[in-house]
Design a protein around this motif. Structure first.
Motif, short mmCIF file in Angstrom:
data_model
loop_
_atom_site.label_atom_id
_atom_site.label_comp_id
_atom_site.label_asym_id
_atom_site.label_seq_id
_atom_site.Cartn_x
_atom_site.Cartn_y
_atom_site.Cartn_z
N ARG A 26 0.57 -1.44 0.02
CA ARG A 26 0.24 -0.22 0.50
C ARG A 26 0.56 1.01 0.05
O ARG A 26 -0.17 2.36 -0.69
CB ARG A 26 -0.78 0.15 1.33
CG ARG A 26 -2.19 1.14 1.13
CD ARG A 26 -3.26 1.23 2.08
NE ARG A 26 -3.62 2.50 2.21
CZ ARG A 26 -5.00 2.28 2.32
NH1 ARG A 26 -5.06 1.33 0.94
NH2 ARG A 26 -5.83 3.35 1.66
N MET A 27 1.86 1.23 0.57
CA MET A 27 2.59 2.29 0.67
C MET A 27 3.51 2.74 -0.30
O MET A 27 4.04 3.80 -0.84
CB MET A 27 4.64 2.02 1.82
CG MET A 27 3.63 2.03 3.18
SD MET A 27 4.40 1.52 4.58
CE MET A 27 5.88 3.37 3.83
N LEU A 28 3.38 1.71 -1.70
CA LEU A 28 3.88 1.97 -2.89
C LEU A 28 3.41 3.04 -3.34
O LEU A 28 3.83 3.84 -4.39
CB LEU A 28 3.66 0.54 -3.94
CG LEU A 28 4.78 -0.59 -3.36
CD1 LEU A 28 4.18 -1.86 -4.04
CD2 LEU A 28 6.47 -0.03 -3.73
N PHE A 29 1.95 3.19 -3.50
CA PHE A 29 1.37 3.99 -3.84
C PHE A 29 0.42 5.19 -3.16
O PHE A 29 0.73 6.34 -3.19
CB PHE A 29 0.26 3.27 -4.56
CG PHE A 29 0.47 2.15 -5.66
CD1 PHE A 29 0.76 2.53 -6.76
CD2 PHE A 29 -0.18 0.78 -5.35
CE1 PHE A 29 1.52 1.30 -7.31
CE2 PHE A 29 0.89 -0.33 -5.60
CZ PHE A 29 1.66 -0.10 -6.45
N ARG A 30 0.05 5.06 -1.60
CA ARG A 30 -0.44 5.40 -0.64
C ARG A 30 0.42 6.49 -0.15
O ARG A 30 1.99 5.34 0.85
CB ARG A 30 -1.36 4.91 -0.42
CG ARG A 30 -2.66 4.17 -1.07
CD ARG A 30 -3.40 5.00 -2.04
NE ARG A 30 -3.85 4.72 -3.29
CZ ARG A 30 -5.64 4.24 -2.76
NH1 ARG A 30 -6.13 4.18 -1.03
NH2 ARG A 30 -6.58 4.12 -3.49
N PRO A 31 0.11 7.33 0.63
CA PRO A 31 -0.91 8.16 -0.13
C PRO A 31 -0.07 8.74 -1.63
O PRO A 31 0.64 8.77 -1.17
CB PRO A 31 -0.89 9.39 1.56
CG PRO A 31 -0.14 9.05 2.19
CD PRO A 31 1.10 8.04 2.11
N HIS A 32 -1.58 9.78 -1.92
CA HIS A 32 -1.27 9.76 -2.84
C HIS A 32 -0.28 11.09 -3.00
O HIS A 32 0.72 11.63 -3.60
CB HIS A 32 -2.25 10.73 -3.60
CG HIS A 32 -3.32 9.06 -4.18
ND1 HIS A 32 -4.34 8.80 -4.69
CD2 HIS A 32 -2.84 7.62 -4.13
CE1 HIS A 32 -4.82 7.47 -4.78
NE2 HIS A 32 -3.47 6.77 -4.77
N LYS A 33 -0.52 11.89 -1.98
CA LYS A 33 -0.05 13.45 -1.68
C LYS A 33 0.81 13.30 -0.04
O LYS A 33 0.18 12.51 0.74
CB LYS A 33 -0.88 13.74 -1.54
CG LYS A 33 -1.67 14.37 -3.67
CD LYS A 33 -2.50 15.41 -3.10
CE LYS A 33 -3.48 15.74 -4.32
NZ LYS A 33 -4.06 16.91 -4.56
N ALA A 34 1.88 14.47 -0.18
CA ALA A 34 2.12 14.33 1.39
C ALA A 34 0.93 15.17 2.75
O ALA A 34 0.53 15.32 1.72
CB ALA A 34 3.50 15.90 0.90
N ILE A 35 1.57 14.41 3.36
CA ILE A 35 0.50 14.71 4.56
C ILE A 35 1.23 15.60 5.67
O ILE A 35 3.01 14.64 5.63
CB ILE A 35 -0.31 13.53 5.11
CG1 ILE A 35 -0.91 12.49 4.40
CG2 ILE A 35 0.17 13.95 6.89
CD1 ILE A 35 -1.65 10.85 4.91
#
Length: 248
Positions: A26-35
């Motif tokens: 999941r961490m390959l793709f998410r999150p899509h933007k920086a938090i």
């Protein structure tokens, strides 16, 4: 230990192994933007692929522009076309008619060095940002293939072919004002390719992908393999969970 308590460590190990691999994928793709929290960007945000998209786009563009879409390759295709005429307008027409075939040629072209270096670059990104353990179970070739598929889609769209044709017309007009087309065709082709700036076009196209589009594209190719990676995490965790039971 009772029969029930003996099973607890393997079950816990399987759960942890499965969950860990799920999280890594999941961490390959998410999150899509920086938090951001209190003005500080949280670690591992955005995901590996969104974070490395610009670097990946630049590297792929350089490799393709330097090794595949070269002046020599395209010039050869254009020169050998049987319908090339001797006037500027006829040449423009011939190039426009042959651009789809040239795009198909590029799409079907396989270069050993690119095919070798592309997956290695993807694998290196995974190892650096996710970890070597996860990288062992991810198919870098499939991930690279999905990215390349997106690039080839660019060449398959008519509006993109039209844009390239317009650029070629402009370059031919500029060059043929200074020399006859019969004596300068090779120079025209070389100038056209340089004028197009293939690297910038490819890099820009990859960077235009939205993170969710890239995720959908990649998952459409390797979804089955990713599920196998998650299942393998559970199997390995189950096996490792037996170690304290056996040793104890």
């Amino acid at each position: 230990m009772t029969e029930l308590t003996i099973l607890i460590p393997p079950i816990v190990g399987a759960t942890i192994g499965y969950a860990t691999n799920c999280l890594a994928i999941r961490m390959l793709f998410r999150p899509h933007k920086a938090i951001y929290l209190f003005g500080k960007r949280l670690p591992f945000t955005p995901g590996l692929i969104p974070k490395g998209q610009a670097r990946l786009a630049k590297k792929l563009a350089e490799t393709i522009g330097d090794k595949i879409i070269t002046p020599e390759a395209l010039t050869k295709e254009l020169i050998e076309s049987p319908i090339l005429a001797t006037s500027t307008e006829e040449i423009k027409k011939a190039i426009r008619e042959n651009l789809p075939q040239a795009a198909e040629y590029i799409s079907n072209f396989e270069h050993p060095r690119l095919e070798a270096e592309g997956p290695e670059m993807v694998k290196k990104l995974i190892n650096e940002h996710v970890g070597k353990l996860a990288g062992m179970f991810l198919d870098a070739n499939k991930i690279y293939a999905s990215i390349k598929e997106g690039l080839l889609d660019f060449l398959a769209q008519e509006e993109n072919i039209e844009m390239i044709a317009n650029k070629i017309d402009e370059a031919i007009d500029e060059l043929t004002q200074k020399a006859s087309i019969e004596n300068a065709f090779v120079k025209v082709a070389d100038h056209v390719i340089k004028h197009l700036d293939i690297k910038s076009i490819i890099e820009s196209r990859i960077n235009e992908f939205k993170p969710e589009e890239a995720e959908s594209l990649i998952l459409s190719v390797i979804r089955r393999e990713l599920h196998m990676v998650m299942a393998m995490g559970g199997v390995l965790g189950f096996i490792i969970g037996w170690i304290p039971v056996i040793v104890g």
